[in-house]
Design an enzyme around this catalytic site. Structure first.
Site, PDB file in Angstrom:
ATOM      1  N   ASP A   1      38.770  20.303  17.757  1.00 30.81           N
ATOM      2  CA  ASP A   1      39.203  18.915  17.870  1.00 30.81           C
ATOM      3  C   ASP A   1      38.878  18.108  16.618  1.00 30.81           C
ATOM      4  OD1 ASP A   1      40.358  16.805  19.514  1.00 30.81           O
ATOM      5  OD2 ASP A   1      38.356  15.939  19.558  1.00 30.81           O
TER       6      ASP A   1
ATOM      7  N   MET B   1      40.575  10.135  22.933  1.00 34.71           N
ATOM      8  CA  MET B   1      41.443   9.228  22.177  1.00 34.71           C
ATOM      9  C   MET B   1      41.612   9.646  20.720  1.00 34.71           C
ATOM     10  SD  MET B   1      42.478   6.978  24.316  1.00 34.71           S
ATOM     11  CE  MET B   1      43.208   5.849  23.141  1.00 34.71           C
ATOM     12  N   ARG B   2      40.958  10.723  20.308  1.00 33.08           N
ATOM     13  CA  ARG B   2      41.064  11.118  18.905  1.00 33.08           C
ATOM     14  C   ARG B   2      42.502  11.471  18.537  1.00 33.08           C
ATOM     15  NH1 ARG B   2      37.005  14.394  18.514  1.00 33.08           N
ATOM     16  NH2 ARG B   2      35.602  12.956  17.464  1.00 33.08           N
ATOM     17  N   ALA B   3      43.234  12.071  19.452  1.00 30.21           N
ATOM     18  CA  ALA B   3      44.616  12.453  19.162  1.00 30.21           C
ATOM     19  C   ALA B   3      45.467  11.232  18.838  1.00 30.21           C
ATOM     20  CB  ALA B   3      45.213  13.214  20.344  1.00 30.21           C
TER      21      ALA B   3
END
Length: 680
Positions: free
Chosen positions: A193, A274-276
């Site tokens: 990720d 929420m990184r995406a």
């Protein structure tokens, strides 16, 4: 220094080049993970990127590459007085898979600390990579303790060194680039990720393109400097385009409509966290700047999704990365597509300036829209517990010779931990107790070679009684080589888990193969999480075969398991003897990695003369060599013969039922596998 292969001379690999260039335009994208087979220019492209990166201004003499416009107030070489910066090329620092912790984060000069009483810190690779590129080749083979340090630095933008009572902190912001061959195993989800983008690469099947690859490579090998000179103009033009895109980047507008498309896409594909969303927004902005536009469009969002989401959609290690492009287009349409600001609906240009229709973006050949439903049981093979109704020998859907088609695995579950007894010294992992370089300190000893982990208290105790005789006068401790003590530490190791799976007719006849495959799949998931090597031996009919030699690629074992056919007699002895041959070879290849034998069977043995006695002798052969073993008892029904338990006793191991294998089973807690003749 050798002349790098020119970036612009790379043939094809548009997705790879685009992913790297977007990170060069906007390092905030978060790096790129390059997945693909060997020999596909992964390392070549990454090393070539360094020549395109803009120069950075650094404080003169600072070992930590501080920016003169905003120096790090906590820099170990600081504080820095106001001074003109010195421009230098951005560094590409390679992190070897076998690097030590000290090499990555830096090391304290223990000798100076003890003898002079000063804190002397030698920077590591994280300091060298600050404001540059940190490249990890074969990143999936990186040791867990290095992965943890890398994750911490990537998350905080700083490296912390805390050891022997001394604390050092320095900035460590870098572009993380990793390459890997999925056949050698997958990445931990946390590290996966951390990569902003991912691209899939493979060798071209076009004859003309392959010819051009060979022609250019041979020309480069014959005269690297001359070859690079012929591409100098293209390199200069690409470097200028990157600089122009960087300058334009702050002016690019990310409208609310585009943000809604990004959020809707991430929600539709059910990505975690929420990184995406953030990575997609940064990638879409970089795509617009790369195209020379000041407004992000729907095409930018689509391309960003193809680069940023595939590796974040994986629900378990055996899922192939990828996106359903039809679903992606539908989601973008429903969220309100936007036209390009100049009214042109053409897709954004690729890294060579030409439009390619927005295809690619790291999407592997197998998209998520494909039907991956495993083969279903043929007619008459219902769920477990149904009465069997085997088809005639020559009936349609049933191969000749009694072999039956593969059945789908049942839903995997979390298993109890099966560990090897005693204290090993194998590769770092998470299964069995072992002496390791990292873990809790359990004692001290004299170093047998080079000192790697100092036990400070034991060293001081050894040196303290001799201070007056050595004429100590200052504040430092007079330490000699004989005083140094090596810390002994205990952690966890990864093992070789060799599965021996009964695929005979006795397993299929009672409709148990689906549950058996589900159990083995669950154990494979456990092996993946504990960083084990795995192998697969199957036996049925008249013989046994090595379905998968020992490997770090757990998903390869899952794929072989899915296509495993069943039928025929039960040559249990052949399976055990084949497993013995595999373990014998592996002991020569990797003697420090201890094996764990997992036999999945109901214990029946048929076929050939005296099959039960022969199986017993094969089991005792494993026992005589101290192989830790566990038998997963697949017997079902009201009447149980207990043959699997007898096999476990012959092996000197433990027997567990399919129900007891579950971690939430009330049958007990962790089961340690016993091995005859091996002391704990």
């Amino acid at each position: 220094m050798s002349t790098p292969y020119p970036f612009t001379a790379i043939v094809g690999q548009d997705d790879l080049r685009l992913g790297l260039l977007l990170n060069a335009v906007s390092p905030a994208v978060g790096g790129v993970l390059v997945r693909g087979e060997k020999g596909t220019a992964k390392s070549t492209a990454v090393r070539a990127l360094a020549a395109l990166m803009p120069e950075v201004a650094v404080v003169p003499g600072c070992r930590f590459s501080c920016d003169p416009a905003s120096p790090d107030p906590a820099c170990p070489d600081g504080p820095h007085a106001e001074a003109a910066g010195v421009a230098r090329a951005a560094r590409t620092v390679e992190l070897p898979v076998g690097a030590s912790e000290d090499r990555l984060v830096g090391a304290l000069d223990i000798e100076r600390a003890l003898s002079e009483g000063v804190k002397a810190f030698e920077p590591g690779l994280l300091a060298d990579a600050h404001r540059g590129i940190l490249y990890v080749d074969e990143v999936n083979l990186l040791h867990d303790h290095l992965v943890d340090l890398l994750l911490d630095a990537a998350a905080m933008g700083a490296s912390y060194v805390e050891r022997e009572g001394v604390s050092v902190r320095h900035a460590a912001r870098f572009l993380l680039v990793g390459t890997m061959n999925p056949e050698e195993g997958e990445l931990r989800p946390q590290l996966l990720d951390r990569f902003g983008l991912t691209v899939e690469v493979s060798a071209s099947r076009d004859t003309d393109e392959r010819v051009e690859v060979v022609r250019r490579r041979l020309a480069y090998d014959d005269d690297p400097e001359g070859f690079a000179a012929r591409w100098a103009e293209e390199e200069k033009a690409l470097r200028e385009r990157i600089a122009a895109a960087r300058a334009l980047l702050p002016r690019v507008v990310l409208g609310d409509g585009v943000l809604r498309q990004i959020a809707a896409t991430c929600a539709a594909f059910e990505v975690d966290g929420m990184r995406a969303d953030i990575v997609m927004a940064r990638t879409a902005t970089a795509l617009a700047a790369w195209a020379g536009r000041e407004e992000v469009t729907a095409d930018d969002v689509r391309q960003a999704a193809l680069l940023a989401l595939p590796h974040r959609r994986r629900r378990n290690p055996f899922d192939a990365p990828g996106l359903d492009e039809d679903k992606l287009d539908q989601t973008l349409d429903e969220a309100g597509p936007q036209e390009n600001s100049d009214g042109d609906d053409d897709p954004d240009p690729g890294p060579d300036g030409g439009g390619d229709g927005g295809g690619g973006g790291g999407v592997p050949p197998q998209a998520d829209g494909e039907d991956r439903t495993p083969p279903q049981p043929p007619q008459g093979q219902g769920s477990e517990g149904d009465s069997p109704s085997p088809a005639p020998e020559n009936a349609p859907g049933r191969p000749a010779g009694g072999e039956q088609q593969p059945v789908a695995a049942a839903e995997p579950f979390r298993t109890k931990m099966l560990s090897v007894p005693g204290l090993g010294e194998g590769a770092a992992g998470r299964r069995s107790r072992a002496r390791t370089e990292h873990g809790r300190t359990t004692g001290a000893r004299r170093p047998e070679g080079a000192l790697t982990k100092l036990h400070l208290a034991a060293t001081v105790q050894a040196a303290a009684p001799h201070q007056r005789a050595r004429g100590r006068a200052g504040r430092g401790l007079v330490v000699r080589r004989d005083d140094l003590r090596q810390a002994t530490r205990e952690g966890r190791e990864g093992n070789l888990v060799l599965f021996v799976v009964d695929a005979s007719g006795s397993m299929a006849a009672r409709q148990r193969m689906s549950a058996v495959k589900g159990a083995v799949l669950s154990l494979l998931l456990d092996a993946y999480q504990r960083r084990d090597k795995v192998g697969l031996v199957t036996f049925r009919g008249k013989e046994a075969e090595v379905a998968l030699p020992p490997t770090s690629s757990v998903d390869a074992a899952a794929a072989r398991l899915e296509s495993l056919p069943t039928g025929g007699r039960t040559p249990l002895a052949a399976g055990l003897l084949k497993a013995h041959d595999v373990l014998r070879v592996e002991r020569l290849r990797d003697p420090s990695r201890r094996p764990l034998l997992v036999v999945v069977t109901d214990g029946r043995a048929t076929g050939g003369p005296e099959p039960v006695a022969l199986a017993g002798r094969a089991a005792r052969l494993h026992r005589s060599e101290g192989t830790a073993s566990v038998v997963v008892d697949c017997e079902s029904g009201y009447v149980r013969l207990g043959l699997a338990g007898e096999l476990a006793r012959e092996l000197g191991g433990t027997a567990v039922t399919l129900d007891e294998l579950r971690a939430d089973s009330i049958a007990g807690l962790v089961k340690d596998v016993t091995a005859a003749g091996r002391a704990a």
